[in-house]
Design a protein around this motif. Structure first.
Motif: not given
Length: 277
Positions: A22-23, A62-64, A91-93, A241-244
């Motif tokens: 994921g990006l 996947l976009l983080d 996204s996050k909270v 997935s691994a976020i890079i």
């Protein structure tokens, strides 16, 4: 062109299908207070647009992002117009970042406000995944109002799945008991959260990996630290997935080629193992 398209996989039982990479988009919105080995300038809109197109062509879906990633959400919204169905948006909270410092709020009111603000910024009517950005006191955070509020937002259709980005094994395990997904640190330097991955595998929960290459620091050592790092990450079958977090096109391509090669070899090996003698 090498692509990860054929290696998309389910993220636990969320109903989401994600690319193995994921990006991460912190670098398009913030260059203060980040833990990378060297400084950087924020890319232009044209550069971000090109990076997103490249990621899509390489089979990344996947976009983080997060409110704490500076201008990341605000910049992504306009750039993703007309592409909503092509991306899984996470996204996050919990964490906010202002004037060079982070602060946290896990109340029901702020959680709902944060999700609604992310929807507005990203110019969408739903988020695929929302994670709690823990302050490190994981169990206390999980005892707050944030998880019940995310459950309610899921029932309302504003988010499809929710989970936790924490820092402890106890937090990760508790988060998976009541949520859909955990984001864990899992790399050549840090493997203490392995019990969370094991639990996720046995309970069909989603796992995203952060700091797979130790925020870039792992690239400073070893003969081929990128390959070794990704081999470890994908050695555990729970990993979705691994976020890079790269903004460098060449690095993005290198990571995709490396992971595709690892997964292809794993498929070949498992196929040979399954063939009758």
């Amino acid at each position: 062109m090498t692509s990860l398209q054929q290696y998309h996989r389910p993220l636990g039982s969320t109903g989401l299908t994600v690319s193995p990479l994921g990006l991460g988009t912190v670098k398009i919105g913030r260059n203060q207070g980040v833990k990378y080995p060297s400084g950087f300038e924020l890319p232009t809109d044209q550069q971000v647009r090109g990076l997103l197109a490249q990621a899509r062509d390489l089979g990344i879906n996947l976009l983080d992002t997060a409110p704490a990633y500076g201008l990341s959400e605000q910049r992504l919204g306009p750039l993703l117009q007309g592409q909503r169905q092509e991306w899984v948006l996470c996204s996050k909270v919990g964490e906010e970042f202002d004037n060079g410092e982070s602060w946290f709020d896990f109340s029901a009111r702020h959680t709902r406000h944060s999700v609604q603000r992310s929807l507005q910024r990203l110019q969408t009517d739903y988020l695929d995944l929302v994670l709690v950005h823990s302050n490190g006191d994981d169990l206390t955070v999980l005892a707050d109002e944030v998880y019940p509020t995310l459950q309610q937002l899921k029932q309302e259709g504003l988010i499809r799945a929710f989970g936790f980005s924490g820092k402890t094994v106890a937090g990760g395990l508790q988060a998976l008991e009541d949520g859909d997904c955990a984001m864990v640190t899992w790399n050549l330097r840090e493997q203490t959260e392995r019990p969370v991955l094991d639990f996720a595998l046995s309970h069909n929960k989603g796992i995203l990996v952060k700091k797979a290459l130790a925020s870039g620091h792992i690239c400073l050592e070893g003969e081929d630290p990128v390959r070794s790092g990704f081999e470890l990450v994908f050695s555990h079958p729970a990993v979705g997935s691994a976020i890079i977090g790269t903004i460098t096109p060449a690095h993005l391509t290198q990571n995709v080629v490396t992971v595709a090669n690892i997964l292809q070899q794993a498929d070949t090996h498992s196929g040979s193992q399954a063939r009758p003698r």
